[in-house]
Design a protein around this motif. Structure first.
Motif, PDB file in Angstrom:
ATOM      1  N   LEU A 142       0.825  -1.213   0.000  1.00  0.00           N
ATOM      2  CA  LEU A 142       0.000   0.000   0.000  1.00  0.00           C
ATOM      3  C   LEU A 142       0.856   1.257   0.000  1.00  0.00           C
ATOM      4  CD1 LEU A 142      -2.897  -1.146   2.346  1.00  0.00           C
ATOM      5  CD2 LEU A 142      -2.909  -0.935  -0.156  1.00  0.00           C
ATOM      6  N   ALA A 143       1.961   1.244   0.721  1.00  0.00           N
ATOM      7  CA  ALA A 143       2.875   2.395   0.733  1.00  0.00           C
ATOM      8  C   ALA A 143       3.515   2.606  -0.635  1.00  0.00           C
ATOM      9  CB  ALA A 143       3.946   2.207   1.807  1.00  0.00           C
ATOM     10  N   SER A 144       3.700   1.532  -1.397  1.00  0.00           N
ATOM     11  CA  SER A 144       4.376   1.642  -2.698  1.00  0.00           C
ATOM     12  C   SER A 144       3.587   2.470  -3.708  1.00  0.00           C
ATOM     13  CB  SER A 144       4.693   0.258  -3.271  1.00  0.00           C
ATOM     14  OG  SER A 144       3.523  -0.412  -3.715  1.00  0.00           O
ATOM     15  N   PHE A 145       2.292   2.635  -3.526  1.00  0.00           N
ATOM     16  CA  PHE A 145       1.507   3.469  -4.450  1.00  0.00           C
ATOM     17  C   PHE A 145       1.986   4.908  -4.436  1.00  0.00           C
ATOM     18  CE2 PHE A 145      -1.162  -0.204  -4.458  1.00  0.00           C
ATOM     19  CZ  PHE A 145      -1.748  -0.197  -5.715  1.00  0.00           C
ATOM     20  N   ALA A 146       2.470   5.388  -3.302  1.00  0.00           N
ATOM     21  CA  ALA A 146       2.950   6.772  -3.196  1.00  0.00           C
ATOM     22  C   ALA A 146       4.168   7.023  -4.082  1.00  0.00           C
ATOM     23  CB  ALA A 146       3.270   7.116  -1.739  1.00  0.00           C
ATOM     24  N   THR A 147       4.861   5.966  -4.508  1.00  0.00           N
ATOM     25  CA  THR A 147       6.023   6.129  -5.386  1.00  0.00           C
ATOM     26  C   THR A 147       5.606   6.405  -6.829  1.00  0.00           C
ATOM     27  OG1 THR A 147       6.196   3.800  -6.054  1.00  0.00           O
ATOM     28  CG2 THR A 147       7.316   4.456  -3.993  1.00  0.00           C
TER      29      THR A 147
ATOM     30  N   PHE B 284      -5.322   8.795 -11.401  1.00  0.00           N
ATOM     31  CA  PHE B 284      -5.416   9.087  -9.971  1.00  0.00           C
ATOM     32  C   PHE B 284      -4.058   9.597  -9.488  1.00  0.00           C
ATOM     33  CE2 PHE B 284      -8.855   6.283 -10.931  1.00  0.00           C
ATOM     34  CZ  PHE B 284      -9.899   6.750 -10.152  1.00  0.00           C
ATOM     35  N   ASP B 285      -3.746  10.805  -9.899  1.00  0.00           N
ATOM     36  CA  ASP B 285      -2.447  11.410  -9.629  1.00  0.00           C
ATOM     37  C   ASP B 285      -2.201  11.532  -8.121  1.00  0.00           C
ATOM     38  OD1 ASP B 285      -0.020  12.669 -10.366  1.00  0.00           O
ATOM     39  OD2 ASP B 285      -0.946  14.636 -10.043  1.00  0.00           O
ATOM     40  N   GLY B 286      -1.012  11.137  -7.699  1.00  0.00           N
ATOM     41  CA  GLY B 286      -0.623  11.265  -6.300  1.00  0.00           C
ATOM     42  C   GLY B 286      -1.370  10.332  -5.367  1.00  0.00           C
TER      43      GLY B 286
ATOM     44  N   TYR C 145      -8.032  13.418  -8.903  1.00  0.00           N
ATOM     45  CA  TYR C 145      -8.688  12.786 -10.033  1.00  0.00           C
ATOM     46  C   TYR C 145      -9.213  13.883 -10.949  1.00  0.00           C
ATOM     47  CZ  TYR C 145     -12.080  10.253 -12.831  1.00  0.00           C
ATOM     48  OH  TYR C 145     -12.788   9.737 -13.874  1.00  0.00           O
ATOM     49  N   ARG C 146      -8.518  14.077 -12.078  1.00  0.00           N
ATOM     50  CA  ARG C 146      -8.923  15.076 -13.071  1.00  0.00           C
ATOM     51  C   ARG C 146      -9.149  16.457 -12.450  1.00  0.00           C
ATOM     52  NH1 ARG C 146     -13.206  11.614 -16.744  1.00  0.00           N
ATOM     53  NH2 ARG C 146     -11.760   9.962 -17.276  1.00  0.00           N
ATOM     54  N   GLY C 147      -8.244  16.830 -11.554  1.00  0.00           N
ATOM     55  CA  GLY C 147      -8.316  18.154 -10.937  1.00  0.00           C
ATOM     56  C   GLY C 147      -9.173  18.227  -9.687  1.00  0.00           C
ATOM     57  N   SER C 148      -9.805  17.129  -9.307  1.00  0.00           N
ATOM     58  CA  SER C 148     -10.606  17.094  -8.084  1.00  0.00           C
ATOM     59  C   SER C 148      -9.893  16.244  -7.045  1.00  0.00           C
ATOM     60  CB  SER C 148     -11.981  16.469  -8.340  1.00  0.00           C
ATOM     61  OG  SER C 148     -12.737  17.243  -9.212  1.00  0.00           O
ATOM     62  N   LEU C 149      -9.696  16.814  -5.870  1.00  0.00           N
ATOM     63  CA  LEU C 149      -9.121  16.027  -4.783  1.00  0.00           C
ATOM     64  C   LEU C 149     -10.209  15.114  -4.239  1.00  0.00           C
ATOM     65  CD1 LEU C 149      -6.999  18.723  -2.949  1.00  0.00           C
ATOM     66  CD2 LEU C 149      -6.256  17.014  -4.616  1.00  0.00           C
ATOM     67  N   ILE C 150      -9.916  13.817  -4.201  1.00  0.00           N
ATOM     68  CA  ILE C 150     -10.895  12.851  -3.722  1.00  0.00           C
ATOM     69  C   ILE C 150     -10.366  12.124  -2.497  1.00  0.00           C
ATOM     70  CG2 ILE C 150     -11.959  12.509  -5.989  1.00  0.00           C
ATOM     71  CD1 ILE C 150     -10.381   9.785  -6.064  1.00  0.00           C
ATOM     72  N   GLU C 151     -11.302  11.638  -1.699  1.00  0.00           N
ATOM     73  CA  GLU C 151     -10.981  10.847  -0.511  1.00  0.00           C
ATOM     74  C   GLU C 151     -12.044   9.767  -0.404  1.00  0.00           C
ATOM     75  OE1 GLU C 151     -11.226  11.832   4.095  1.00  0.00           O
ATOM     76  OE2 GLU C 151      -9.522  12.839   3.120  1.00  0.00           O
TER      77      GLU C 151
END
Length: 137
Positions: free
Chosen positions: A15-20, A63-65, A90-96
């Motif tokens: 799960l941490a590896s996605f941040a790379t 899903f940038d970042g 996501y396409r300029g919208s911060l999602i959670e």
């Protein structure tokens, strides 16, 4: 070979590896016969490490970042459950998005991942836009 350690450590590293944002770092955690299963109608399953690797760049781009914050975990033998909060642009919208993964780990590699995520929350946060390359990865 995967990340050596207990199943919980393998999952946390995955799960941490996605941040790379590095598909190779992510796919290093899964087995050749990896099963990527989704319970949401918005996501597509995949079978095999090669198919998963092929789709990761599209997901990471869309899903940038992307990050997965582990909220809570449970482990029993080679089974791990992890509640998470996924965050991304996501396409300029911060999602959670809140969700839950179930993992099977064998010989330090993830052999199966089942993703349960809040797809209605995703649609509300993005104005109903469905992703082109949703993997939920």
């Amino acid at each position: 070979m995967g990340i050596a350690g207990e199943p919980l450590e393998v999952v946390a590293s995955y799960l941490a590896s996605f941040a790379t944002a590095d598909p190779d770092a992510i796919v290093a955690h899964v087995s050749e016969d990896f099963e990527n299963i989704h319970t949401s109608a918005l996501a597509e399953p995949s079978s095999g490490r090669a198919a998963y690797r092929e789709r990761l760049p599209g997901f990471l781009n869309e899903f940038d970042g992307v990050t997965y914050e582990i909220v809570e975990t449970f482990a029993e033998g080679n089974r791990v459950a992890a509640a998470y909060t996924m965050r991304a642009d996501y396409r300029g919208s911060l999602i959670e998005i809140q969700g839950m993964f179930r993992f099977l780990v064998s010989e330090d590699l993830i052999t199966q991942r089942v993703d349960y995520f809040d797809s209605l929350s995703f649609l509300k946060q993005t104005g109903g836009t469905q992703p082109e390359s949703w993997l939920g990865d």
